[in-house]
Design a protein around this motif. Structure first.
Motif: not given
Length: 341
Positions: A161-178
């Protein structure tokens, strides 16, 4: 997209002769099918993992080739399981566009089976990777006592349920960056030009139009959000760092709450204490949160309730859908942060 092919006169003459003879209808049908087959083979389908990437791809592929999205509306990219039809869609893709395994683990295996030229993992590109920020190492104070995900007794469920917050090093929500959206659009453009060189002029125009539209929307959003830059708020999910930094917003932090689990009494008390002590004006949920969760955490406070949709679930793919997505997100911030008259 329609493709036109020159049919030799000799072939037309042969069809005319066969039509005058009995028993040659199957050959005529086969000949026509061959032409149609060549036509369909010339079309390169673009498949994206999630809808916001579909928005970007649709702007570049407009009038050239269709774009399809794997993740259904209402599903989470963090715990989705591919259906057999999804696997087939990916296998048949002429170009798969996705963020990377830290974001869409559900697509990693299928993506690895595609040829390199058909597999566009955006965060693996140096131009985009250089813009990534750490999950925790950013400009906002996220050192909250209640930042841990609400857990059940099953540790495996917690990890999924929270794999993106604890397994990764970077914030991967790149589509929220123009900025990274434009880099993604350029990468999609370049790959399509490689596979469809005859469409380069149209792809070039689409990328140019996307760039202009994005610049105009960026200026509009910056002016809109200027009025609420100093308003403090919490979000439930750390998806918005790139958007917030780009537009200079002032989040107090985030509560990493599993929307599938109702917070317990102690958790509710901790969140309400944070909201009150930090004088938060708004707490933002997401569409997947049940209303009862939001009502529970805001009960007994003066904090307004808002909703942010990081996937644009109610927006259809079109040439301007990414711009619509950014403008909608800006309006969602404003609706909760702007003082009432």
């Amino acid at each position: 997209m329609l493709y036109y092919h020159i049919i030799p006169l000799s072939f037309i003459d042969e069809i005319s002769v066969m039509m005058k003879r009995k028993g040659h209808l199957p050959k005529i049908i086969a000949g026509i099918a061959m032409i149609v087959g060549v036509n369909s083979a010339s079309q390169a389908d673009v498949v994206t993992s999630i809808k916001p990437l579909g928005f970007i791809a649709a702007a570049i592929a407009q009038g050239v080739t269709p774009v399809k999205v794997v993740l259904p509306d209402g599903a989470s990219e963090h715990d989705y399981a591919l259906r057999p039809s999804d696997v087939r869609l990916i296998q048949k893709a002429d170009l798969l566009v996705w963020v990377g395994p830290e974001m869409e683990s559900f697509i990693t295996r299928s993506a690895s089976q595609l040829p390199i030229n058909k597999n566009l993992e955006l965060t693996a590109l140096p131009a985009i990777h250089s813009h990534l920020v750490g999950e925790i190492e950013d400009d906002h104070d996220h050192d909250l006592s209640d930042r841990d995900t609400l857990s059940s007794s099953n540790s495996t469920d917690r990890e999924q349920s929270d794999s993106h917050s604890h397994q990764g090093t970077y914030n991967m929500h790149i589509w929220l960056s123009p900025e990274m959206a434009l880099l993604s659009a350029t990468a999609i453009h370049d790959r399509l030009v490689q596979s469809m060189p005859a469409e380069k002029a149209k792809l070039d125009r689409n990328l140019s139009q996307f760039t202009v539209n994005l610049e105009h929307a960026d200026k509009e959003i910056r002016q809109q959000l200027m009025t609420v830059k100093d308003k403090r708020y919490y979000v439930f999910h750390d998806a918005y760092t790139y958007f917030e930094q780009h537009y200079g917003l002032s989040p107090l932090g985030y509560f990493t709450v599993n929307p599938e689990i109702q917070p317990g009494a102690q958790k509710l008390h901790e969140i309400r204490t944070q909201l009150t002590e930090h004088n938060a004006q708004c707490v933002f949920a997401e569409p997947q949160f049940r209303p009862a969760v939001i009502d529970a955490v805001s009960r007994g406070t003066q904090v307004k309730k808002g909703t942010l949709d990081p996937l644009g679930t109610n927006i259809s793919l079109s040439q301007d859908s990414y711009v619509k997505f950014l403008l909608q997100l800006s309006s969602q911030y404003l609706s909760c942060l702007k003082p009432m008259n």
